[in-house]
Design an enzyme around this catalytic site. Sequence first.
Site, PDB file in Angstrom:
ATOM      1  N   LYS A  89      94.921  36.597  46.533  1.00 59.78           N
ATOM      2  CA  LYS A  89      94.026  37.014  47.612  1.00 59.78           C
ATOM      3  C   LYS A  89      94.164  36.062  48.794  1.00 59.78           C
ATOM      4  CE  LYS A  89      89.202  37.809  48.738  1.00 59.78           C
ATOM      5  NZ  LYS A  89      87.825  37.928  48.300  1.00 59.78           N
ATOM      6  N   GLU A 115      98.579  27.007  41.913  1.00 64.87           N
ATOM      7  CA  GLU A 115      99.372  27.475  40.768  1.00 64.87           C
ATOM      8  C   GLU A 115     100.326  28.590  41.194  1.00 64.87           C
ATOM      9  OE1 GLU A 115      96.136  26.983  40.855  1.00 64.87           O
ATOM     10  OE2 GLU A 115      95.350  26.285  38.933  1.00 64.87           O
ATOM     11  N   GLY A 134      88.011  38.356  43.903  1.00 68.57           N
ATOM     12  CA  GLY A 134      89.204  38.211  43.058  1.00 68.57           C
ATOM     13  C   GLY A 134      89.040  38.868  41.700  1.00 68.57           C
ATOM     14  N   ARG A 135      87.895  38.632  41.054  1.00 72.10           N
ATOM     15  CA  ARG A 135      87.709  39.171  39.696  1.00 72.10           C
ATOM     16  C   ARG A 135      87.328  40.640  39.697  1.00 72.10           C
ATOM     17  NH1 ARG A 135      84.323  35.328  41.277  1.00 72.10           N
ATOM     18  NH2 ARG A 135      82.102  35.712  41.464  1.00 72.10           N
ATOM     19  N   GLU A 167      82.518  33.739  35.806  1.00 77.51           N
ATOM     20  CA  GLU A 167      82.685  33.311  37.197  1.00 77.51           C
ATOM     21  C   GLU A 167      81.609  33.974  38.058  1.00 77.51           C
ATOM     22  OE1 GLU A 167      86.684  31.925  39.275  1.00 77.51           O
ATOM     23  OE2 GLU A 167      86.429  34.062  39.565  1.00 77.51           O
ATOM     24  N   HIS A 183      88.023  37.893   9.868  1.00 82.32           N
ATOM     25  CA  HIS A 183      88.577  36.970   8.884  1.00 82.32           C
ATOM     26  C   HIS A 183      88.615  35.546   9.414  1.00 82.32           C
ATOM     27  CE1 HIS A 183      89.534  40.238   6.163  1.00 82.32           C
ATOM     28  NE2 HIS A 183      89.731  40.928   7.281  1.00 82.32           N
ATOM     29  N   LYS A 239      89.599  21.509  41.965  1.00 82.41           N
ATOM     30  CA  LYS A 239      90.808  21.753  42.775  1.00 82.41           C
ATOM     31  C   LYS A 239      91.017  20.607  43.759  1.00 82.41           C
ATOM     32  CE  LYS A 239      90.505  26.814  43.200  1.00 82.41           C
ATOM     33  NZ  LYS A 239      90.324  27.899  44.166  1.00 82.41           N
TER      34      LYS A 239
END
Length: 542
Positions: A207, A213, A268-269, A354, A385, A505
């Site tokens: 965005k 990253e 973003g999400r 978030e 399990h 960050k």
Amino acid sequence: MPTPLRERKAWQALERHYAEISGSHLRELFAADPGRGERLSAEAVGIYLDYSKNRVTDETMALLVELAEESGVPARRDAMFRGEHINVSEDRAVLHTALRLPETASLVVDGQDVVADVHAVLHRMRDFANRVRSGEFKGFTGKPIKNVINIGIGGSDLGPVMAYEALRHYCTREITFRFVSNVDSTDFVEAVRDLSPEETLFIISSKTFGTLETLANATSARDWIVSALGSADAVANHFVAVSTNAARVSAFGIDTANMFGFWDWVGGRYSMDSAIGLSNMIALGPDQFDELLAGFHDMDEHFRTAPLAANLPVLLGVLAVWYRDFFGCQTVGVMPYEQYLKRFPAYLQQLTMESNGKHVTLSGQQVDYDTGAVYWGEPGTNGQHSFYQLIHQGTVLVPVDLIGFARTLNPLGDHHDLLSSNVFAQAAALAFGKTEAEVRAEGTAEAVVPHRVFEGNRPTNTLLCDVLTPRLLGSLIALYEHSVFVQGTIWEIDSFDQWGVELGKVLAQQIIPELTSAAEPSLTHDSSTNALIRRYRSLKGA
Ligand code: F6P
């Protein structure tokens, strides 16, 4: 200013009500009310929600719905759909719902026809996806694209990778799709290891186009292409960008003619149904991607128009508030009994945490109640399990959403009935448990009896659907999006910002040069950070 949460009438009534009913057991509630299992349910757009195995009565549900009403959920929902700036800390509209409006709709926000904008990009995406899928779009050396790698992180990764895995059945098998997110070089190196650069297309999804990253991975991808193909001109054939920031895209070296845009009003999400879903559109083909969007829109319409008491996102949202604030539950488990949904819990973690991991109200006051829970989960039956033991017999209460399907996309003997029987069995076992008397009646040795008792009274929602389709997936995602909205509105927090990710960050930026420098680490760091930096340098031999 809304009434503070603790002073709302419905909240106070819920506090009194909780004191009365928190001790009730689901065994008693079911025994006293044979109609409960069918009555406490709701259904819309292909999703049947059984919420009867929650620690609620009809009165609880009525009060919770009143709380949603009194907290202004309908008014704020309408404000969101209209494009008002409900993201107050960033002064932005929150309009992911506009991404799935049909082309015939109209919505003008801040003087701009957003539906026209959305569909202009969708048309370009369709054209591009078709050209890649047909082989018409060629790499630098003239070969068709056989591999598509999405590079992005957070909302620019989790949605696309989740949807790719979820809808693999519907995706072309002619093209390999991979998703690189982590700045850990292993992620990139392993993703490209067996691929030919000549046949590989990178979609750089960000965005902001400023995420460390993503830029690091995009740079390595560019180096990989340019060094293999011997020319910087190859970038044009092997890179496209998805972003809101044209200037940064072009500064990186991608021609903005090869960019697919979106807008600051898409969080973003909440962006997988924008151009961030380009890899999904290439994988699925435009028609199935349209189905995905239609599924989102189906749920939007349900959320916008259904009465609160029969409104799936409202029901899920108020139940989440009930457990978080009254029972003090810190986590929620989401267990899809559908292997294709294996990344759904990871996707939901960003969406929920978030969004609602906030500690101040919209006006900046410290909250005096709990907000967002920790979301986690694994596909069933694997989780049974491993960690289900704690849910059944541990000392914490974990409300669980079980997501089941009537049909599988891969019929194989009786596998699917074996799988589905576990959805119903787990919900029943968690709710009703096994009493001491029942354990003894089985002839269990006395010393082992306490170990074999299941208290029960563990709440679940069961979401039962027909079969996993793109349309259903869209509706399921929108269900959780709007549930997050309902919770955030009741808690009066900004579910659409994410300032909490910034501090780390900034510190990382400060530390990066210190890892390669011989000078003493910064005096502004604490002694622990400095010692770790020194140790790291000496271990790596710097
Ligand atoms: O750091 C968190 C975050 O800002 C998320 O909200 C976002 O989805 C992700 O980073 C990626 O951001 P971008 O798409 O701008 O690269």
